[in-house]
Design a protein around this motif. Structure first.
Motif, PDB file in Angstrom:
ATOM      1  N   ARG A  27      40.559  33.465  52.308  1.00 43.93           N
ATOM      2  CA  ARG A  27      39.973  32.509  51.244  1.00 43.93           C
ATOM      3  C   ARG A  27      38.706  32.329  51.595  1.00 43.93           C
ATOM      4  NH1 ARG A  27      39.527  27.301  53.223  1.00 43.93           N
ATOM      5  NH2 ARG A  27      40.804  27.144  55.237  1.00 43.93           N
ATOM      6  N   LEU A  28      38.223  32.302  52.952  1.00 41.01           N
ATOM      7  CA  LEU A  28      36.845  32.316  53.448  1.00 41.01           C
ATOM      8  C   LEU A  28      35.783  33.338  52.920  1.00 41.01           C
ATOM      9  CD1 LEU A  28      37.767  31.407  57.088  1.00 41.01           C
ATOM     10  CD2 LEU A  28      37.142  29.918  55.433  1.00 41.01           C
ATOM     11  N   PHE A  29      36.300  34.358  52.583  1.00 41.01           N
ATOM     12  CA  PHE A  29      35.524  35.369  51.972  1.00 41.01           C
ATOM     13  C   PHE A  29      35.594  35.576  50.576  1.00 41.01           C
ATOM     14  CE2 PHE A  29      36.701  36.554  56.285  1.00 41.01           C
ATOM     15  CZ  PHE A  29      35.498  36.598  56.922  1.00 41.01           C
ATOM     16  N   SER A  30      36.822  35.478  49.968  1.00 39.07           N
ATOM     17  CA  SER A  30      36.970  35.805  48.376  1.00 39.07           C
ATOM     18  C   SER A  30      38.149  34.845  47.895  1.00 39.07           C
ATOM     19  CB  SER A  30      37.206  37.249  48.322  1.00 39.07           C
ATOM     20  OG  SER A  30      37.414  37.339  46.967  1.00 39.07           O
ATOM     21  N   PRO A  31      37.895  33.659  47.500  1.00 36.87           N
ATOM     22  CA  PRO A  31      38.972  33.096  46.910  1.00 36.87           C
ATOM     23  C   PRO A  31      39.888  33.614  45.859  1.00 36.87           C
ATOM     24  CG  PRO A  31      37.007  31.611  47.130  1.00 36.87           C
ATOM     25  CD  PRO A  31      36.579  32.964  47.458  1.00 36.87           C
ATOM     26  N   PRO A  32      39.308  34.450  44.930  1.00 38.73           N
ATOM     27  CA  PRO A  32      39.993  35.133  43.992  1.00 38.73           C
ATOM     28  C   PRO A  32      41.108  36.016  44.825  1.00 38.73           C
ATOM     29  CG  PRO A  32      37.936  34.985  43.109  1.00 38.73           C
ATOM     30  CD  PRO A  32      37.873  34.616  44.673  1.00 38.73           C
ATOM     31  N   ALA A  33      40.748  36.766  45.604  1.00 37.85           N
ATOM     32  CA  ALA A  33      41.362  37.834  46.481  1.00 37.85           C
ATOM     33  C   ALA A  33      42.508  37.087  46.816  1.00 37.85           C
ATOM     34  CB  ALA A  33      40.760  38.576  47.476  1.00 37.85           C
ATOM     35  N   ALA A  34      42.241  35.603  47.666  1.00 38.34           N
ATOM     36  CA  ALA A  34      43.559  34.867  48.061  1.00 38.34           C
ATOM     37  C   ALA A  34      44.377  34.529  47.071  1.00 38.34           C
ATOM     38  CB  ALA A  34      42.860  33.668  48.870  1.00 38.34           C
ATOM     39  N   ILE A  35      44.069  34.168  45.867  1.00 40.90           N
ATOM     40  CA  ILE A  35      44.930  33.851  44.864  1.00 40.90           C
ATOM     41  C   ILE A  35      45.684  35.052  44.349  1.00 40.90           C
ATOM     42  CG2 ILE A  35      45.067  33.154  42.372  1.00 40.90           C
ATOM     43  CD1 ILE A  35      42.474  31.436  43.124  1.00 40.90           C
ATOM     44  N   VAL A  36      44.975  36.133  44.274  1.00 41.58           N
ATOM     45  CA  VAL A  36      45.935  37.333  44.020  1.00 41.58           C
ATOM     46  C   VAL A  36      46.870  37.674  45.171  1.00 41.58           C
ATOM     47  CG1 VAL A  36      45.800  39.957  43.592  1.00 41.58           C
ATOM     48  CG2 VAL A  36      43.985  38.427  42.402  1.00 41.58           C
ATOM     49  N   MET A  37      46.641  37.485  46.417  1.00 37.54           N
ATOM     50  CA  MET A  37      47.588  37.735  47.265  1.00 37.54           C
ATOM     51  C   MET A  37      48.706  36.646  47.210  1.00 37.54           C
ATOM     52  SD  MET A  37      45.082  38.271  50.655  1.00 37.54           S
ATOM     53  CE  MET A  37      46.368  38.582  51.701  1.00 37.54           C
ATOM     54  N   SER A  38      48.612  35.598  47.077  1.00 38.82           N
ATOM     55  CA  SER A  38      49.504  34.483  46.683  1.00 38.82           C
ATOM     56  C   SER A  38      50.557  34.799  45.597  1.00 38.82           C
ATOM     57  CB  SER A  38      48.843  32.983  46.508  1.00 38.82           C
ATOM     58  OG  SER A  38      48.225  32.682  47.734  1.00 38.82           O
ATOM     59  N   VAL A  39      49.892  35.436  44.424  1.00 35.23           N
ATOM     60  CA  VAL A  39      50.771  35.764  43.318  1.00 35.23           C
ATOM     61  C   VAL A  39      51.598  36.851  43.616  1.00 35.23           C
ATOM     62  CG1 VAL A  39      50.692  36.518  40.885  1.00 35.23           C
ATOM     63  CG2 VAL A  39      49.040  34.643  41.456  1.00 35.23           C
ATOM     64  N   VAL A  40      51.294  37.793  44.336  1.00 32.68           N
ATOM     65  CA  VAL A  40      51.887  39.047  44.833  1.00 32.68           C
ATOM     66  C   VAL A  40      52.969  38.398  45.875  1.00 32.68           C
ATOM     67  CG1 VAL A  40      51.916  41.045  46.302  1.00 32.68           C
ATOM     68  CG2 VAL A  40      50.128  40.718  44.736  1.00 32.68           C
ATOM     69  N   ALA A  41      52.921  37.463  46.640  1.00 33.47           N
ATOM     70  CA  ALA A  41      53.522  37.054  47.569  1.00 33.47           C
ATOM     71  C   ALA A  41      54.829  36.214  46.953  1.00 33.47           C
ATOM     72  CB  ALA A  41      53.010  36.266  48.587  1.00 33.47           C
ATOM     73  N   MET A  42      54.392  35.550  45.770  1.00 31.72           N
ATOM     74  CA  MET A  42      55.296  34.792  45.049  1.00 31.72           C
ATOM     75  C   MET A  42      56.429  35.903  44.197  1.00 31.72           C
ATOM     76  SD  MET A  42      53.514  31.569  43.498  1.00 31.72           S
ATOM     77  CE  MET A  42      52.781  32.489  41.978  1.00 31.72           C
TER      78      MET A  42
END
Length: 60
Positions: A27-42
């Motif tokens: 999230r420090l480098f790319s908030p959209p990537a963090a959101i995508v990772m969270s969706v994949v984890a869900m």
């Protein structure tokens, strides 16, 4: 049974790792990537539950 438990553990460990990495590092480098990772984890836990309960009715 042991193979199912191992697969479940790996899938849930991956899920937990994705959440932790997404919101502590990525999230420090790319908030959209963090959101995508969270969706994949869900998406992982339902599949992990299916794997853990696959052929549970069958006698081993």
């Amino acid at each position: 049974m042991r193979r199912r438990k191992l697969a479940y553990g790996i899938m849930m460990g991956t899920c937990l790792t994705l959440f932790v990495l997404a919101w502590s590092v990525v999230r420090l480098f790319s908030p959209p990537a963090a959101i995508v990772m969270s969706v994949v984890a869900m998406v992982i836990p339902p599949f992990a539950a299916v794997v853990a309960n696959w052929n549970v009715d069958r006698r081993e």
